[in-house]
Design a protein around this motif. Structure first.
Motif, PDB file in Angstrom:
ATOM      1  N   THR A  67      16.509-126.943  54.935  1.00 54.04           N
ATOM      2  CA  THR A  67      15.910-127.909  55.847  1.00 54.04           C
ATOM      3  C   THR A  67      14.409-128.012  55.654  1.00 54.04           C
ATOM      4  N   ASP A 112      18.714-130.293  66.494  1.00 54.27           N
ATOM      5  CA  ASP A 112      18.007-129.031  66.270  1.00 54.27           C
ATOM      6  C   ASP A 112      18.931-127.832  66.104  1.00 54.27           C
ATOM      7  N   GLY A 113      20.099-127.848  66.718  1.00 54.58           N
ATOM      8  CA  GLY A 113      21.004-126.712  66.651  1.00 54.58           C
ATOM      9  C   GLY A 113      21.916-126.678  65.433  1.00 54.58           C
ATOM     10  N   ARG A 128      24.818-121.777  59.795  1.00 49.44           N
ATOM     11  CA  ARG A 128      24.716-120.336  59.499  1.00 49.44           C
ATOM     12  C   ARG A 128      25.910-119.565  60.061  1.00 49.44           C
ATOM     13  N   GLU A 129      26.370-119.957  61.245  1.00 49.76           N
ATOM     14  CA  GLU A 129      27.520-119.292  61.862  1.00 49.76           C
ATOM     15  C   GLU A 129      28.797-119.487  61.045  1.00 49.76           C
ATOM     16  N   SER A 130      28.779-120.486  60.143  1.00 49.46           N
ATOM     17  CA  SER A 130      29.915-120.734  59.253  1.00 49.46           C
ATOM     18  C   SER A 130      29.711-120.056  57.902  1.00 49.46           C
ATOM     19  N   ASP A 131      28.774-119.104  57.863  1.00 49.70           N
ATOM     20  CA  ASP A 131      28.462-118.360  56.635  1.00 49.70           C
ATOM     21  C   ASP A 131      27.992-119.253  55.494  1.00 49.70           C
ATOM     22  N   GLU A 137      24.352-121.563  54.171  1.00 47.40           N
ATOM     23  CA  GLU A 137      22.898-121.548  54.344  1.00 47.40           C
ATOM     24  C   GLU A 137      22.353-122.975  54.288  1.00 47.40           C
ATOM     25  N   PRO A 191      21.331-126.357  62.092  1.00 51.80           N
ATOM     26  CA  PRO A 191      21.171-125.272  61.118  1.00 51.80           C
ATOM     27  C   PRO A 191      21.832-123.957  61.569  1.00 51.80           C
ATOM     28  N   GLU A 192      21.719-123.612  62.842  1.00 47.58           N
ATOM     29  CA  GLU A 192      22.341-122.380  63.331  1.00 47.58           C
ATOM     30  C   GLU A 192      23.863-122.473  63.282  1.00 47.58           C
ATOM     31  N   ILE A 193      24.401-123.619  63.611  1.00 51.88           N
ATOM     32  CA  ILE A 193      25.851-123.815  63.533  1.00 51.88           C
ATOM     33  C   ILE A 193      26.326-123.636  62.093  1.00 51.88           C
TER      34      ILE A 193
END
Length: 104
Positions: free
Chosen positions: A26, A11-12, A18-21, A23, A14-16
């Motif tokens: 999903t 679950d986490g 995003r943190e790498s710039d 997109e 997608p956020e990881i």
């Protein structure tokens, strides 16, 4: 060019991403489609363990098993109780016993 995956991820993730710039693209699955994806993920995680024998992959296998148990309405503790009951009844896999044949 986008990297294609089409696989179930934690679950986490997608956020990881995003943190790498970057997109992530999903969607979510439910019911039998979710179970199918979990079974695929189980195969993937077991194969990764086979490939490198990294004990961390065993943690991934357990995470997928817990999610699969949930699709059957079982909690992790209920699954563990089932595992213990089966071990009490039939034994564990500690002695390396290999069944070669059963003669009549």
């Amino acid at each position: 060019m986008p990297r294609e995956y089409d696989k179930l991820v934690r679950d986490g993730i997608p956020e990881i991403i995003r943190e790498s710039d970057e997109e992530p693209v999903t969607h979510t699955v439910e019911g039998e489609a979710y179970r199918d994806r979990l079974r695929e993920k189980l195969d993937e995680e077991v194969a990764e363990y086979h490939d490198g024998e990294d004990p961390e992959e065993l943690a991934d296998v357990l995470e997928v098993l817990a999610a699969l148990a949930g699709t059957h309405g079982l909690t992790e503790s209920e699954l563990e109780a089932m595992r213990e009951a089966k071990a009490d009844d039939r034994g564990r896999f500690e002695d390396g016993v290999v069944l070669e044949a059963v003669r009549e």
